[in-house]
Design a protein around this motif. Structure first.
Motif, PDB file in Angstrom:
ATOM      1  N   VAL A 190       0.823  -1.210   0.000  1.00 39.71           N
ATOM      2  CA  VAL A 190       0.000   0.000   0.000  1.00 39.71           C
ATOM      3  C   VAL A 190       0.866   1.272   0.000  1.00 39.71           C
ATOM      4  O   VAL A 190       0.729   2.101  -0.901  1.00 39.71           O
ATOM      5  N   PHE A 199     -11.950   8.019 -11.397  1.00 41.70           N
ATOM      6  CA  PHE A 199     -13.043   7.444 -10.617  1.00 41.70           C
ATOM      7  C   PHE A 199     -14.342   8.139 -11.014  1.00 41.70           C
ATOM      8  O   PHE A 199     -14.328   9.324 -11.359  1.00 41.70           O
ATOM      9  N   ILE A 237      -6.946   8.662   1.830  1.00 41.74           N
ATOM     10  CA  ILE A 237      -6.768   7.306   2.369  1.00 41.74           C
ATOM     11  C   ILE A 237      -5.403   7.144   3.008  1.00 41.74           C
ATOM     12  O   ILE A 237      -5.232   6.339   3.903  1.00 41.74           O
ATOM     13  N   ALA A 284      -7.612   2.488  -8.348  1.00 38.59           N
ATOM     14  CA  ALA A 284      -7.574   2.607  -6.892  1.00 38.59           C
ATOM     15  C   ALA A 284      -6.322   1.942  -6.321  1.00 38.59           C
ATOM     16  O   ALA A 284      -5.614   2.515  -5.495  1.00 38.59           O
ATOM     17  N   LEU A 285      -6.040   0.722  -6.821  1.00 38.72           N
ATOM     18  CA  LEU A 285      -4.850   0.030  -6.324  1.00 38.72           C
ATOM     19  C   LEU A 285      -3.595   0.819  -6.674  1.00 38.72           C
ATOM     20  O   LEU A 285      -2.645   0.885  -5.897  1.00 38.72           O
ATOM     21  N   GLY A 286      -3.603   1.437  -7.852  1.00 38.40           N
ATOM     22  CA  GLY A 286      -2.434   2.137  -8.347  1.00 38.40           C
ATOM     23  C   GLY A 286      -2.026   3.338  -7.510  1.00 38.40           C
ATOM     24  O   GLY A 286      -0.877   3.748  -7.543  1.00 38.40           O
ATOM     25  N   ILE A 287      -2.990   3.934  -6.785  1.00 40.67           N
ATOM     26  CA  ILE A 287      -2.572   5.038  -5.920  1.00 40.67           C
ATOM     27  C   ILE A 287      -2.475   4.578  -4.472  1.00 40.67           C
ATOM     28  O   ILE A 287      -2.415   5.378  -3.558  1.00 40.67           O
ATOM     29  N   GLY A 288      -2.471   3.276  -4.285  1.00 39.78           N
ATOM     30  CA  GLY A 288      -2.171   2.774  -2.951  1.00 39.78           C
ATOM     31  C   GLY A 288      -3.382   2.529  -2.073  1.00 39.78           C
ATOM     32  O   GLY A 288      -3.246   2.508  -0.852  1.00 39.78           O
ATOM     33  N   ALA A 289      -4.563   2.345  -2.695  1.00 38.69           N
ATOM     34  CA  ALA A 289      -5.697   1.943  -1.870  1.00 38.69           C
ATOM     35  C   ALA A 289      -5.512   0.468  -1.525  1.00 38.69           C
ATOM     36  O   ALA A 289      -5.009  -0.300  -2.348  1.00 38.69           O
ATOM     37  N   SER A 290      -5.883   0.102  -0.302  1.00 36.91           N
ATOM     38  CA  SER A 290      -5.784  -1.318   0.031  1.00 36.91           C
ATOM     39  C   SER A 290      -6.927  -2.042  -0.668  1.00 36.91           C
ATOM     40  O   SER A 290      -7.838  -1.428  -1.210  1.00 36.91           O
ATOM     41  N   GLN A 327     -10.275  -1.093   0.698  1.00 33.14           N
ATOM     42  CA  GLN A 327     -10.670   0.268   0.308  1.00 33.14           C
ATOM     43  C   GLN A 327     -11.111   0.297  -1.151  1.00 33.14           C
ATOM     44  O   GLN A 327     -12.100   0.938  -1.496  1.00 33.14           O
ATOM     45  N   THR A 328     -10.360  -0.418  -1.991  1.00 34.13           N
ATOM     46  CA  THR A 328     -10.736  -0.483  -3.401  1.00 34.13           C
ATOM     47  C   THR A 328     -12.155  -1.015  -3.539  1.00 34.13           C
ATOM     48  O   THR A 328     -12.978  -0.451  -4.255  1.00 34.13           O
TER      49      THR A 328
END
Lengths: 293, 425
Positions: A122, A138, A152, B313-319, B322-323
């Motif tokens: 993460v 998004f 986040i 979402a994963l690409g900016i570091g969402a777990s 969270q994704t």
């Protein structure tokens, strides 16, 4: 950092640095031999050594060793299916999401092995941001697209700080003037090029060190492409950028170093100028002169 | 256009083929339209049958009685225990003094419903001042009289074959000429529970039973189903165990519903000791039945969320979580709601498993909570359709209309919810 690079570099780099007569003979469909050129730099941000990637039994990447320098744009070119995207996605462990994918070898960011069991993906992905082939904002407002990452990761305490990050990120991505009056509007309502710059701003907002770009302009028209390329040139001063591209002119325009991939192997790395004017491997030459690919 | 190409393949043969292609298209369109019209025709037929049979149940016959609440009828303090039946009987005798024989008196008493006594009791208990006064009271007529008023009894048949004898018919005529018999809106149908007497039977008990049962089903199956779908789709490792679970869920969706009833009987009632015939146990059984539907629909809608959103979402570091919860779930929600509503509609109409857990019992009381015995709408329809009294036929159709209204309301709610959740950009 440089001493680290040197120690690792020493045993691997066997190809003489400036022997332009070496046009290693290889079979197009067979193994490609050792990388020629200068894959390693003195002051690397990321280093990759002996990286193998497997999808199940099939090997997609074969013993790739390369460095990503600070404040440089490294372009990765090669024919379709040569593994450049796969390799790019190893750099922020996006391949983790593919169940059958297995990565071997060592990839470091600032000297730390990112595939070490103790490393959390993460924060890694916050430090190594990614921009994808198709703009994928998004389905939220422009503001929320940028603010999501800092939120986040808990980068800001107050609304004011968040507003500031959003503004700075959009300014860096050259989008601020176009969207400052409609931050509450949906990000998906922007044009393709604006969406891609929004995605770049989104990646910037979490303060990365490296930005990976997987064919960021392949879905854009020439004018939008020019804007993104301009942006990449500006971003280089603050970030390391690795860009995968099919457009060789684009690689020539935006990058300082270029790596040529072929069938999962890294064939040749060199300064962009050298690769495009004086390729040393016949596969590279064939590709950039348009004989195949 | 070019004219000199008579011999090229693009002329005669080509045009002929082109015509055939268009003909095939036209044929297909017509078949489709035909299918739709046939379906609509059947639907119209069904609805018109149900409505034409059922609409009369919303009106009911009442008879006006001129009742004198004589003090002597209320010997003790407890007004509820007075003999109201006797009051009605004497009132009827008063109104028809010519009736003398015992047999005829019995017939006369059968003009009004047994429920009339309850009505008088409620009046007096509520307002004791009525004692020793004379009141004009509308009481429900017996179901046979009701049927007569609704022209559902054929008076041309021989007297011995009819539910209404000639004498009764003449009394009704007398009442009608005095304006003492009339049709009113049938509030009883919407405010009371089941009854052996058609004129007293209502749908409220079953409707509330259905409401409570569905509430339990929704509260259990939606969160469990969605959670299971998210786990299976997003988190479960891709191995044999997952594949086994997936196959079993798909199979469960096809298991006859009565099996779920048996399971409920064995586990919820016999093993856990949950009281039978209650919305609680009904809801649990219907949850089991609805879960596979919701899980399958939810997984399909999770699958349809574009992978680019996950990557972003994963690409900016969402777990992972969270994704899923910030990005994937909101996009999948409309599809999940659709699946849930299909499951709930199925549950609303389900009868077989509820028979197994005692919800087929004859229950007069209106349930006040999820642990009170109750019926549900489809079972009520089944019970009424099974009853011999002529008047239950229209009640059955009316109950079907109520069930359909329930469905329409549920679907409308689902559409509204979906509109609310749907991301418009």
């Amino acid at each position: 950092m440089s001493h680290l690079a040197e120690t690792i570099q020493a045993p691997i780099q066997t190809t003489p640095a400036h022997d332009s007569s070496v046009k290693t003979s290889t079979d197009l469909h067979g193994k490609v031999g050792k990388t020629i050129g200068t894959p390693f730099v003195d002051d690397p941000r990321m280093t990759c050594r002996d990286v193998d990637v497997f999808y199940g039994e099939a090997q997609a990447i074969n013993k790739v060793g390369i460095d990503v320098g600070c404040n440089e744009v490294l372009a990765m070119i090669g024919p379709s299916g040569c593994g450049k995207s796969t390799f790019l996605r190893c750099l922020n462990r996006m391949n983790d999401t593919v169940a059958s994918c297995r990565v071997e070898g060592e990839i470091t960011l600032d000297g730390v092995d990112i595939y070490h069991p103790d490393i959390d993906v993460v924060p890694l992905r916050a430090r190594v941001g990614m921009v994808f082939q198709k703009p994928n904002p998004f389905p939220k407002s422009i503001y929320d697209n940028i603010a999501y990452g800092p939120r986040i990761h808990g980068l800001t305490g107050t609304k004011g700080e968040l507003d500031e990050i959003v503004e700075i990120s959009l300014k860096k991505a050259g989008l601020w003037e176009e969207v400052k009056d409609r931050l509450a509007e949906p990000g998906t309502g922007l044009s393709g090029g604006q969406q891609q710059r929004l995605c770049i701003a989104r990646a910037i907002a979490v303060g990365p060190e490296v930005i990976l770009m997987d064919e960021p302009c392949s879905a854009l028209d020439p004018i939008a492409t020019a804007k993104v390329e301009e942006l990449i040139a500006e971003l280089r001063t603050q970030y390391s950028i690795v860009i995968v591209t099919h457009a060789m002119q684009q690689a020539a325009r935006v990058s300082q170093r270029t790596a040529y991939f072929h069938l999962g192997s890294l064939v040749e790395v060199g300064s962009t100028k050298q690769i495009f004017t004086n390729p040393r491997h016949h596969l590279t030459e064939d590709y950039i002169t348009g004989r195949f690919g | 256009m070019q004219t000199g190409n008579q011999d090229t393949p693009f002329n005669k043969e080509f045009n002929k083929r082109l015509k055939r292609r268009y003909n095939a298209e036209r044929r297909f369109k017509r078949l489709g339209l035909l299918a739709i019209f046939i379906a609509l025709g059947f639907l119209a037929f069904l609805l018109s049958t149900v409505i034409s049979n059922g609409y009369s149940a919303f009106r009911q016959t009442f008879i006006q009685l001129d009742i004198f609440f004589e003090k002597s009828y209320f010997p003790n303090e407890d007004l509820a225990r007075a003999d109201y039946q006797t009051i009605i009987k004497s009132t009827l005798r008063e109104q028809f003094p010519e009736v003398t024989s015992r047999q005829d008196k019995q017939l006369l008493y059968s003009l009004v419903s047994n429920g009339a006594a309850f009505k008088l009791m409620n009046m007096v208990v509520k307002n004791p001042k009525l004692i020793n006064t004379r009141q004009l009271v509308w009481v429900p007529a017996n179901d046979d009289i009701d049927m007569l008023m609704k022209d559902k009894i054929d008076m041309s048949q021989p007297e011995s074959d009819r539910r209404i004898k000639d004498k009764v018919f003449s009394w009704v005529e007398t009442l009608a000429s005095n304006g003492r018999i009339t049709m009113k809106f049938n509030t009883t149908f919407f405010t009371s529970g089941d009854s052996r007497e058609p004129e007293l039977a209502g749908i409220l008990g079953a409707a509330k039973g259905s409401f409570y049962t569905l509430l339990i089903t929704l509260l259990l199956s939606f969160p469990i189903g969605v959670a299971a779908a998210i786990y299976l789709e997003e988190f479960a490792p891709d191995n044999r165990a997952s594949a086994f679970i997936e196959v079993n869920i798909n199979n469960l969706a096809a298991v006859p519903s009565i099996i779920f009833g048996l399971l409920g009987l064995a586990i919820f009632i016999n093993f856990w000791g949950i009281p039978r015939s209650t919305p609680l146990v009904g809801g649990l059984v219907l949850t089991l039945m609805t879960l596979p539907t919701i899980i399958i629909a939810s997984r399909a809608s999770l699958k349809s969320v574009p992978p680019s959103i996950r990557e972003a979402a994963l690409g900016i570091g969402a777990s992972k979580i969270q994704t899923v919860f910030h990005h994937v779930l909101p996009l999948a929600m409309p599809g999940m709601l659709t699946g849930t509503i299909i499951g709930m509609a199925q549950a609303l109409g389900e009868t077989a498993p509820l028979l197994m857990i005692g919800m087929v019992a004859f229950i007069v009381d209106i349930p006040g909570s999820i642990t009170d015995p109750s019926a549900v709408l489809p079972v009520q329809i089944y019970l009424w359709a099974d009853s011999p009294e002529r008047a239950f036929t229209e009640k059955t159709s009316a109950a079907i209309l109520v069930l359909l209204a329930f469905l329409v309301v549920m679907n409308a709610a689902a559409v509204l919810l979906r509109k609310k959740f749907e991301i418009k950009w």
